[in-house]
Design a protein around this motif. Structure first.
Motif, PDB file in Angstrom:
ATOM      1  N   SER A 262       0.847  -1.210   0.000  1.00  0.00           N
ATOM      2  CA  SER A 262       0.000   0.000   0.000  1.00  0.00           C
ATOM      3  C   SER A 262       0.871   1.244   0.000  1.00  0.00           C
ATOM      4  O   SER A 262       0.633   2.191  -0.770  1.00  0.00           O
ATOM      5  CB  SER A 262      -0.914   0.025   1.230  1.00  0.00           C
ATOM      6  N   ILE A 263       1.884   1.263   0.889  1.00  0.00           N
ATOM      7  CA  ILE A 263       2.767   2.437   0.988  1.00  0.00           C
ATOM      8  C   ILE A 263       3.590   2.588  -0.287  1.00  0.00           C
ATOM      9  O   ILE A 263       3.755   3.690  -0.822  1.00  0.00           O
ATOM     10  CB  ILE A 263       3.677   2.329   2.240  1.00  0.00           C
ATOM     11  N   LEU A 264       4.082   1.440  -0.816  1.00  0.00           N
ATOM     12  CA  LEU A 264       4.872   1.456  -2.053  1.00  0.00           C
ATOM     13  C   LEU A 264       4.015   1.979  -3.217  1.00  0.00           C
ATOM     14  O   LEU A 264       4.462   2.817  -4.012  1.00  0.00           O
ATOM     15  CB  LEU A 264       5.384   0.039  -2.363  1.00  0.00           C
ATOM     16  N   GLY A 265       2.761   1.510  -3.289  1.00  0.00           N
ATOM     17  CA  GLY A 265       1.843   1.959  -4.347  1.00  0.00           C
ATOM     18  C   GLY A 265       1.581   3.451  -4.267  1.00  0.00           C
ATOM     19  O   GLY A 265       1.577   4.150  -5.275  1.00  0.00           O
ATOM     20  N   ALA A 266       1.373   3.961  -3.021  1.00  0.00           N
ATOM     21  CA  ALA A 266       1.116   5.395  -2.838  1.00  0.00           C
ATOM     22  C   ALA A 266       2.335   6.218  -3.230  1.00  0.00           C
ATOM     23  O   ALA A 266       2.213   7.274  -3.861  1.00  0.00           O
ATOM     24  CB  ALA A 266       0.737   5.672  -1.383  1.00  0.00           C
ATOM     25  N   TRP A 281       2.298  -3.627 -11.066  1.00  0.00           N
ATOM     26  CA  TRP A 281       3.314  -4.616 -11.453  1.00  0.00           C
ATOM     27  C   TRP A 281       4.546  -4.563 -10.545  1.00  0.00           C
ATOM     28  O   TRP A 281       5.125  -5.605 -10.200  1.00  0.00           O
ATOM     29  CB  TRP A 281       3.732  -4.422 -12.917  1.00  0.00           C
ATOM     30  N   LEU A 282       4.952  -3.347 -10.127  1.00  0.00           N
ATOM     31  CA  LEU A 282       6.102  -3.242  -9.223  1.00  0.00           C
ATOM     32  C   LEU A 282       5.792  -3.887  -7.875  1.00  0.00           C
ATOM     33  O   LEU A 282       6.644  -4.556  -7.282  1.00  0.00           O
ATOM     34  CB  LEU A 282       6.509  -1.776  -9.025  1.00  0.00           C
ATOM     35  N   PRO A 308      -0.980  -6.446  -5.932  1.00  0.00           N
ATOM     36  CA  PRO A 308      -1.396  -5.448  -6.940  1.00  0.00           C
ATOM     37  C   PRO A 308      -2.674  -4.702  -6.564  1.00  0.00           C
ATOM     38  O   PRO A 308      -2.840  -3.537  -6.911  1.00  0.00           O
ATOM     39  CB  PRO A 308      -1.598  -6.276  -8.214  1.00  0.00           C
ATOM     40  N   GLU A 309      -3.594  -5.362  -5.837  1.00  0.00           N
ATOM     41  CA  GLU A 309      -4.861  -4.700  -5.512  1.00  0.00           C
ATOM     42  C   GLU A 309      -4.691  -3.602  -4.464  1.00  0.00           C
ATOM     43  O   GLU A 309      -5.357  -2.575  -4.527  1.00  0.00           O
ATOM     44  CB  GLU A 309      -5.903  -5.735  -5.047  1.00  0.00           C
ATOM     45  N   THR A 310      -3.788  -3.811  -3.482  1.00  0.00           N
ATOM     46  CA  THR A 310      -3.534  -2.716  -2.519  1.00  0.00           C
ATOM     47  C   THR A 310      -2.905  -1.532  -3.263  1.00  0.00           C
ATOM     48  O   THR A 310      -3.275  -0.386  -3.041  1.00  0.00           O
ATOM     49  CB  THR A 310      -2.577  -3.163  -1.389  1.00  0.00           C
TER      50      THR A 310
END
Length: 503
Positions: A262-266, A281-282, A308-310
């Protein structure tokens, strides 16, 4: 952090039946656009613009953001049940979601996707809130020189992630920049590319351009293809409610993975132009790398859905940062959202840090509330969403076209925008047909005005030496590094292809 302003904004939303009603209305609409393959959040914002026209700026912004925030939650339904991605970033969910559905665990996969989406969205909003105290001094340190380079950085980034051809991406981005120059020169007042037409004095309508470049080509290609929206064989996998609850529980069995991704995605969302595909993907790659048994991924591992969903939902919070405070879209969806914000009378940019914090907090809470409530809406509506892939494309075409023409006309109240819509729509169709990326066009159009205004101011204050300012040099280095990284990555991909070909 101003806790008083934060809780005041939360109280305003929660106690307002109008705002809560708009959020509850936006959630199923957003999920619908996510669950129908090929529609997606960009088209959702574009088609809802006519409905928010003339609305109170905060109410309109909250409605559009809440809708956009839950698109990927709906997009996981066709990805898991049919192996057909609802939206681009949902493709990563297929890798493990579809194998789970095939072995009879569709409910568990949907539950995991739902729990991960809800958690990711809330953490994304918290990430945005946590970054505000750090961001304010950074925003205020930026001058016109940095805004000009930041605008160029946004275009190169979105171009880089638009497939294998950097040249195509940058060409479309600069075409958008050229179109942004139509109108009166803001510094001399002289006409540019207006051909003596009064309606072009204020420039090309962003709403008409966005509708033309996205909505029209999608509908034309749907009409050409015919049949159902997605190429789907067979019926959706059956699942029960107990399985869905088990999937939600799976997210809390892997809490550190869910929080990390979640933090990485943000964080990825906060980098202008990277967008959702890169985030999902990352984060999927991160889950594989940090796993003790990576060989299970791709065969139906629930962690391959959680990661991927988070990321898909948390990156919306991250991408709001550059969008609101720098006026630089964090993703192609945010580029369209900027156009809608401007139409509502909200001007994203550094002034937000000084005068628009009430609105910023309202958007943060709208993001968190929409993601939380989406869990309950999804539980009620998932079976219906699974049938949307069978909808005949021909049924959607007239409905979408009427909305597109209505939106283009209402944006400025001038019938000439309908001609613009058709012209840019034809351009968009040929770009789509020949595999040229379209998001860079919108980014170029939105950032063009910022880049032009900033370079005039920078040259007036410092002359050409503005390129030698420390922050300017840092941004120039970033632009060069991103292009070099892209070229290196392409060369590696070509080498790998050649090796496989030789084998």
């Amino acid at each position: 952090m101003d806790f008083n302003a934060a809780f005041q904004s939360l109280l305003t939303i929660v106690t307002s039946t109008h705002l809560m009603g708009l959020i509850l209305l936006a959630i199923p609409i957003g999920m619908f656009f996510g669950a129908v393959p090929g529609l997606g959040g960009k088209l959702g914002i574009v088609l809802l613009i006519p409905f928010v026209f003339g609305m109170d700026p905060m109410a309109g912004a909250v409605f559009l953001l809440a809708m956009h925030a839950v698109v990927h939650t709906g997009g996981s339904v066709p990805s898991i049940l049919f192996g057909v991605p609802g939206t681009g970033p949902d493709a990563a969910t297929i890798v493990d979601g579809y194998p789970m559905a095939q072995r009879g665990e569709a409910g568990r996969a949907l539950g995991a996707s739902l729990g991960a989406s809800g958690l990711g969205g809330v953490i994304g909003a918290l990430f945005l809130a946590a970054m505000l105290p750090v961001l304010k001094p950074v925003v205020l340190a930026f001058s016109p020189a940095e805004f000009f380079l930041l605008a160029l950085f946004g275009i190169t980034f979105i171009a880089m992630l638009s497939g294998r051809s950097l040249i195509k991406g940058i060409a479309v981005g600069f075409l958008g920049l050229l179109v942004s120059l139509v109108g009166l020169d803001p510094h001399t007042g002289s006409q540019r590319f207006t051909f003596d037409h009064l309606f072009l004095w204020e420039g090309v309508s962003v709403v008409a351009a966005v509708l033309g470049i996205f909505a029209i080509p999608e509908m034309l290609s749907l009409g050409v293809k015919g049949g159902a929206i997605a190429e789907v064989k067979g019926k959706p996998a059956r699942y029960d409610f107990k399985q869905v609850l088990e999937g939600i529980y799976d997210v809390f069995r892997h809490p550190w993975l869910a929080v990390r991704t979640s933090i990485l995605g943000a964080a990825i969302g906060a980098i202008p132009g990277l967008g959702g595909d890169a985030a999902s993907w990352l984060c999927y790659g991160h889950a594989v790398q940090t796993s003790k048994n990576p060989e299970n991924f791709g065969k139906g591992d629930v962690r391959g859905i959680i990661a991927p969903e988070t990321a898909n939902n948390s990156k919306e919070g991250g991408s709001l940062l550059p969008t609101l405070f720098f006026g630089v879209p964090g993703s192609s969806g945010m580029a369209i959202l900027i156009g809608a914000f401007v139409m509502l009378g909200i001007q994203p940019g550094p002034a937000m840090a000084l005068t628009g914090m009430d609105l910023v907090w309202s958007l943060i809470w709208a993001l968190a509330i929409a993601n939380f409530l989406s869990v309950f809406v999804f539980l009620a509506m998932a079976p219906a969403f699974s049938l949307l892939v069978y909808v005949r494309g021909a049924l959607l075409i007239p409905f979408v076209l009427v909305l597109a023409f209505l939106g283009a006309y209402l944006s400025d109240g001038s019938w000439e925008n309908l001609l613009l819509l058709v012209g840019i729509g034809v351009l968009g169709f040929f770009l789509k047909k020949h595999g040229w990326p379209r998001p860079p066009f919108v980014i170029g159009l939105v950032l063009g005005a910022i880049a032009e205004d900033s370079i005039h101011k920078a040259l007036a204050i410092w002359g050409p030496t503005f390129f030698l300012r420390p922050l300017s040099l840092f941004l120039i280095a970033l632009i060069v590094l991103t292009i070099l990284a892209y070229i290196v990555r392409l060369k590696k991909a070509d080498k790998t292809k050649m090796v496989h070909h030789d084998i």
